[in-house]
Structure formats: structure tokens, C-alpha cells
Write a protein that holds these residues in place. Structure first.
Motif, PDB file in Angstrom:
ATOM      1  N   GLY A  23       0.827  -1.206   0.000  1.00  0.00           N
ATOM      2  CA  GLY A  23       0.000   0.000   0.000  1.00  0.00           C
ATOM      3  C   GLY A  23       0.862   1.256   0.000  1.00  0.00           C
ATOM      4  O   GLY A  23       0.627   2.183  -0.781  1.00  0.00           O
ATOM      5  N   ALA A  24       1.886   1.282   0.853  1.00  0.00           N
ATOM      6  CA  ALA A  24       2.729   2.478   0.968  1.00  0.00           C
ATOM      7  C   ALA A  24       3.504   2.713  -0.327  1.00  0.00           C
ATOM      8  O   ALA A  24       3.650   3.855  -0.772  1.00  0.00           O
ATOM      9  CB  ALA A  24       3.679   2.320   2.149  1.00  0.00           C
ATOM     10  N   GLY A  25       4.001   1.639  -0.937  1.00  0.00           N
ATOM     11  CA  GLY A  25       4.758   1.784  -2.176  1.00  0.00           C
ATOM     12  C   GLY A  25       3.890   2.334  -3.302  1.00  0.00           C
ATOM     13  O   GLY A  25       4.305   3.222  -4.049  1.00  0.00           O
ATOM     14  N   LEU A  26       2.663   1.821  -3.408  1.00  0.00           N
ATOM     15  CA  LEU A  26       1.757   2.313  -4.457  1.00  0.00           C
ATOM     16  C   LEU A  26       1.331   3.749  -4.162  1.00  0.00           C
ATOM     17  O   LEU A  26       1.228   4.574  -5.076  1.00  0.00           O
ATOM     18  CB  LEU A  26       0.523   1.408  -4.564  1.00  0.00           C
ATOM     19  N   ARG A  27       1.094   4.050  -2.890  1.00  0.00           N
ATOM     20  CA  ARG A  27       0.719   5.438  -2.530  1.00  0.00           C
ATOM     21  C   ARG A  27       1.840   6.405  -2.904  1.00  0.00           C
ATOM     22  O   ARG A  27       1.590   7.572  -3.213  1.00  0.00           O
ATOM     23  CB  ARG A  27       0.433   5.544  -1.019  1.00  0.00           C
ATOM     24  N   ALA A  28       3.085   5.897  -2.865  1.00  0.00           N
ATOM     25  CA  ALA A  28       4.232   6.740  -3.245  1.00  0.00           C
ATOM     26  C   ALA A  28       4.388   6.797  -4.768  1.00  0.00           C
ATOM     27  O   ALA A  28       5.318   7.432  -5.264  1.00  0.00           O
ATOM     28  CB  ALA A  28       5.502   6.200  -2.592  1.00  0.00           C
ATOM     29  N   GLY A  29       3.508   6.083  -5.491  1.00  0.00           N
ATOM     30  CA  GLY A  29       3.532   6.162  -6.954  1.00  0.00           C
ATOM     31  C   GLY A  29       4.473   5.169  -7.609  1.00  0.00           C
ATOM     32  O   GLY A  29       4.745   5.286  -8.805  1.00  0.00           O
ATOM     33  N   LEU A  30       4.968   4.183  -6.836  1.00  0.00           N
ATOM     34  CA  LEU A  30       5.888   3.199  -7.418  1.00  0.00           C
ATOM     35  C   LEU A  30       5.116   2.009  -7.987  1.00  0.00           C
ATOM     36  O   LEU A  30       4.053   1.645  -7.481  1.00  0.00           O
ATOM     37  CB  LEU A  30       6.870   2.686  -6.349  1.00  0.00           C
ATOM     38  N   GLU A  92       6.571  -1.359 -14.373  1.00  0.00           N
ATOM     39  CA  GLU A  92       5.999  -0.078 -14.835  1.00  0.00           C
ATOM     40  C   GLU A  92       4.492  -0.201 -15.056  1.00  0.00           C
ATOM     41  O   GLU A  92       3.732   0.743 -14.812  1.00  0.00           O
ATOM     42  CB  GLU A  92       6.712   0.342 -16.131  1.00  0.00           C
ATOM     43  N   ALA A  93       4.039  -1.391 -15.491  1.00  0.00           N
ATOM     44  CA  ALA A  93       2.599  -1.582 -15.755  1.00  0.00           C
ATOM     45  C   ALA A  93       1.778  -1.462 -14.475  1.00  0.00           C
ATOM     46  O   ALA A  93       0.567  -1.240 -14.526  1.00  0.00           O
ATOM     47  CB  ALA A  93       2.368  -2.941 -16.400  1.00  0.00           C
ATOM     48  N   CYS A  94       2.423  -1.644 -13.315  1.00  0.00           N
ATOM     49  CA  CYS A  94       1.693  -1.579 -12.045  1.00  0.00           C
ATOM     50  C   CYS A  94       1.749  -0.196 -11.407  1.00  0.00           C
ATOM     51  O   CYS A  94       1.177   0.018 -10.332  1.00  0.00           O
ATOM     52  CB  CYS A  94       2.249  -2.606 -11.060  1.00  0.00           C
ATOM     53  N   ARG A  95       2.452   0.726 -12.037  1.00  0.00           N
ATOM     54  CA  ARG A  95       2.519   2.080 -11.464  1.00  0.00           C
ATOM     55  C   ARG A  95       1.131   2.697 -11.520  1.00  0.00           C
ATOM     56  O   ARG A  95       0.515   2.757 -12.591  1.00  0.00           O
ATOM     57  CB  ARG A  95       3.518   2.936 -12.235  1.00  0.00           C
ATOM     58  N   PRO A  96       0.585   3.092 -10.357  1.00  0.00           N
ATOM     59  CA  PRO A  96      -0.837   3.505 -10.340  1.00  0.00           C
ATOM     60  C   PRO A  96      -1.081   4.851 -11.012  1.00  0.00           C
ATOM     61  O   PRO A  96      -0.340   5.798 -10.778  1.00  0.00           O
ATOM     62  CB  PRO A  96      -1.149   3.591  -8.843  1.00  0.00           C
ATOM     63  N   LEU A  97      -2.134   4.903 -11.834  1.00  0.00           N
ATOM     64  CA  LEU A  97      -2.530   6.177 -12.425  1.00  0.00           C
ATOM     65  C   LEU A  97      -3.234   7.029 -11.362  1.00  0.00           C
ATOM     66  O   LEU A  97      -3.061   8.238 -11.300  1.00  0.00           O
ATOM     67  CB  LEU A  97      -3.463   5.931 -13.619  1.00  0.00           C
ATOM     68  N   ASP A  98      -4.048   6.375 -10.537  1.00  0.00           N
ATOM     69  CA  ASP A  98      -4.644   7.020  -9.366  1.00  0.00           C
ATOM     70  C   ASP A  98      -4.078   6.295  -8.150  1.00  0.00           C
ATOM     71  O   ASP A  98      -4.558   5.216  -7.803  1.00  0.00           O
ATOM     72  CB  ASP A  98      -6.179   6.862  -9.364  1.00  0.00           C
ATOM     73  N   PRO A  99      -3.043   6.830  -7.512  1.00  0.00           N
ATOM     74  CA  PRO A  99      -2.482   6.119  -6.349  1.00  0.00           C
ATOM     75  C   PRO A  99      -3.561   5.876  -5.297  1.00  0.00           C
ATOM     76  O   PRO A  99      -4.408   6.751  -5.062  1.00  0.00           O
ATOM     77  CB  PRO A  99      -1.400   7.078  -5.831  1.00  0.00           C
TER      78      PRO A  99
END
Ligand code: FES
Length: 338
Positions: A23-30, A92-99
Motif C-alpha cells: 500500500g505504501a509503495g503504491l501510494r508513493a507512486g511506485l 511499470e505496468a503496475c505504477r498507479p494512475l490514481d495512487p
């Protein structure tokens, strides 16, 4: 708060006390790789090089005995208890467009879709930002762990999140939703997540295949196509696989979209031969993947496929599409929950 450093030192992010590494990694946009977010698929595995984490689910099926022996962890089930250094492959495909955001959501109302599927509507103070086909995690009082439910509606400024949930016998999460939750109650909503979202490019005719409460993300895809005007030039074949005639749903929601009956075609299937005969069902009887194969007939690589439903349906669809009709994986979209 902990700091997570990725091997190589190129990326670091902060993780709040109750957050997971994923969750934290995706929230950071990774672009941390993931699918289910609930410990089932194993896509989010990582190696802990330094530091300590606590596991939210020791026996999560996403880790094999070999993974455990090698000390691998699941990012979606690991909470850091110190600063950490980890080894994980970014995608890169998992980098969230809307974190994803964790925020309070108020339960507004609910309405029956079928005898055992109900739509639950929640509202957040800020915009409901997500792509058609994505899901969110609901943290419900008295329920250990989060429950993943897909949105049936589209992103909106009013903060509306609509989930269609099937009642599970002895299901702790669904019994809170169906039996306990009163309008006005507050839950924690964490999202959006999910890779099986509507692709705008390349534009192909679309096939949606839903089973059970997999209806919600497929309806969101259909609504997204209508909203983006994709139906002006392309067709949508919408299949729904049910066990009995009274389980069939989705047509009422599709009917209100422009192009229904022309650009949008609804194809229900009932799998129980006995129930179909008993209720004088005149539609297709058999498994939904057979219905898809018989209806499309040929030219499978000319479609973009989206699907959501029980694991046996997903497996049967994958085998049919990839093995028998050589559809590339890049044209088949689903989130693996089991
Ligand atoms: Fe973590 Fe599926 S097990 S994303």
C-alpha cells in the motif's frame, strides 16, 4: 513511520504505522507488482534484506513452502516494524494512475440486484478516483483483514463508490454488510487497486465475461465504454454466467446504455441443466466459457477480453482463449483473487 529502501538505492518511500509495504509503495507512486492485494496470488513477493516486518496473515496462500523456506514475504501482508531494505522487481505496468488512498467512507444505501447480490453505496469526502474495472479494499469494524470489492460505477466528483457484493454463507465480511451495517456508518476505504481496467488503446471490440459478483467490474467497464464514446465505433459482447435462471443479472443495468441491443449485446448462460429445465429457461444452457466460444466462433484475436468471476470460470476462459484460440495475454484482463 518506517522508511523502505529498495535494493540498489534508487527508490525509497515512507510507510505509515498501520500500512503495508504494498500500500505504501503504491501510494508513493511506485510500480510494485500486485494483483489481489489480499494474500492470495503471490505476485507481490519480496525479499527482506534488512529490518523487520510483521505478517498480517502467516498462512497466506500466496507463499509456497519453498517461498517461506527462502524467507520471502508478501508486500500486501507485511507491515514494517522498523526501517527496511527490500528486494522487489518494479513493474511499470503496475505504477498507479490514481495512487490508492485510505479514507473514511460513509455507508449511504443498498439495494438488491438478485436474491443474493446487493449493491452497497458509500460516499467519501473527496472525489472517487478510479478506472473502470478497478476495486477497493473495505476495512469493516469487527472483521479481521480487508475485503476486496470492485466498483460498479465510474469515477465521480461526488465521492460515490458502488459495490455489488454476493452474500457468502458464513462469510464474516458479507454478514456485516448485509445484516449489521446501518446507513450513516463509517468504514475505511482503501483504493483504487487493480490492473484489469478498461484500456482506451488499442480500440477493439470488447468481450466482458462475468460470473457471480464479478458483475460489478464488468458493468463498470461497459459504463466506461459508453462514457468514452467507444460504443460509437465498437461493439460490446457482455456474457453473464449464472448457475440458475434466478441468478442471472446485468441486463437491466446495460439496457439504459446507448447502443443496447445494437452495439451492446447481452448473452446470459445458465449452467444447471436441471434448474434451467425446471424454470423453463429459454436462453443458453451450459458453462459461460462455452457460450463465449460458440457465440464468437472465430477471430478471437480481434477482441479485448475482460473477465471477473469464480476461479473455475477464469481458468476455463484462460484455457479457451490462450490454448485454443491463441489470444495474447496482453488482450486478456482479470485480477486474480485465488
Ligand atoms: Fe499480495 Fe496477491 S498476494 S497482491
Amino acid at each position: 513511520m518506517s522508511e523502505i529502501l529498495l535494493e540498489g538505492g534508487a527508490h525509497r518511500f515512507h510507510c505509515e504505522r498501520h500500512d503495508t509495504v504494498l500500500g505504501a509503495g503504491l501510494r508513493a507512486g511506485l510500480g510494485l507488482p500486485y494483483e489481489c492485494t489480499v494474500g492470495a496470488c503471490g505476485t507481490c513477493k519480496f525479499e527482506l534484506l534488512e529490518g523487520t516486518v510483521e505478517s498480517l496473515w502467516e498462512d497466506a496462500p500466496g507463499l509456497s513452502a519453498r517461498d517461506r523456506a527462502k524467507g520471502r514475504k508478501l508486500a500486501c501482508q507485511s507491515r514494517p516494524t522498523s526501517d527496511c531494505r527490500i528486494k522487489i522487481r518494479l513493474d511499470e505496468a503496475c505504477r498507479p494512475l490514481d495512487p490508492p488512498r485510505k479514507q473514511p467512507a460513509v455507508f449511504v444505501s443498498s439495494a438488491n440486484i438478485t436474491h443474493d447480490i446487493r449493491e452497497f453505496r458509500f460516499r467519501t469526502a473527496s472525489r472517487a478516483a478510479f478506472l473502470p474495472g478497478q476495486f477497493a479494499l473495505l476495512h469493516l469494524d469487527g472483521v479481521a483483514g480487508a475485503r476486496a470489492y470492485s466498483m460498479a460505477n465510474l469515477a465521480n466528483d461526488e465521492g460515490e463508490w458502488h459495490f455489488q457484493v454476493r452474500r457468502v454463507a458464513q462469510g464474516v465480511g458479507t454478514s456485516v454488510l448485509f445484516d449489521t451495517l446501518e446507513p450513516g456508518a463509517c468504514v475505511t476505504l482503501d483504493g483504487p487497486y487493480g490492473m484489469a481496467y478498461l484500456r482506451k488503446e488499442p480500440v477493439r471490440d470488447v468481450v466482458c465475461v462475468a460470473g457471480g459478483s464479478g458483475l460489478a467490474p464488468m458493468l463498470s467497464i461497459a459504463r466506461g465504454m459508453a462514457d468514452l464514446d467507444m460504443l460509437a465505433t465498437h461493439r460490446l459482447h457482455f456474457f453473464y454466467g449464472a448457475r440458475t435462471p434466478r441468478d442471472v443479472c446485468g441486463e437491466a443495468q446495460l439496457r439504459v446504455l446507448a447502443g443496447y441491443g445494437d452495439r451492446i449485446v447481452f448473452h446470459p448462460a445458465v449452467s444447471s441443466v436441471e434448474e434451467a429445465a425446471r424454470e423453463a429457461w429459454i436462453g443458453y444452457t451450459g458453462f459461460v466459457h462455452h457460450h463465449v466460444e460458440e457465440t464468437l466462433g472465430a477471430g478471437f484475436t480481434g477482441y479485448e477480453f475482460y473477465m471477473a468471476g469464480p476461479p473455475p470460470m477464469i481458468h476455463a476462459m484462460q484455457e479457451m482463449l490462450h490454448v485454443r484460440h491463441a489470444v495474447p495475454a496482453s488482450q486478456v484482463h482479470f485480477d486474480r483473487f485465488f
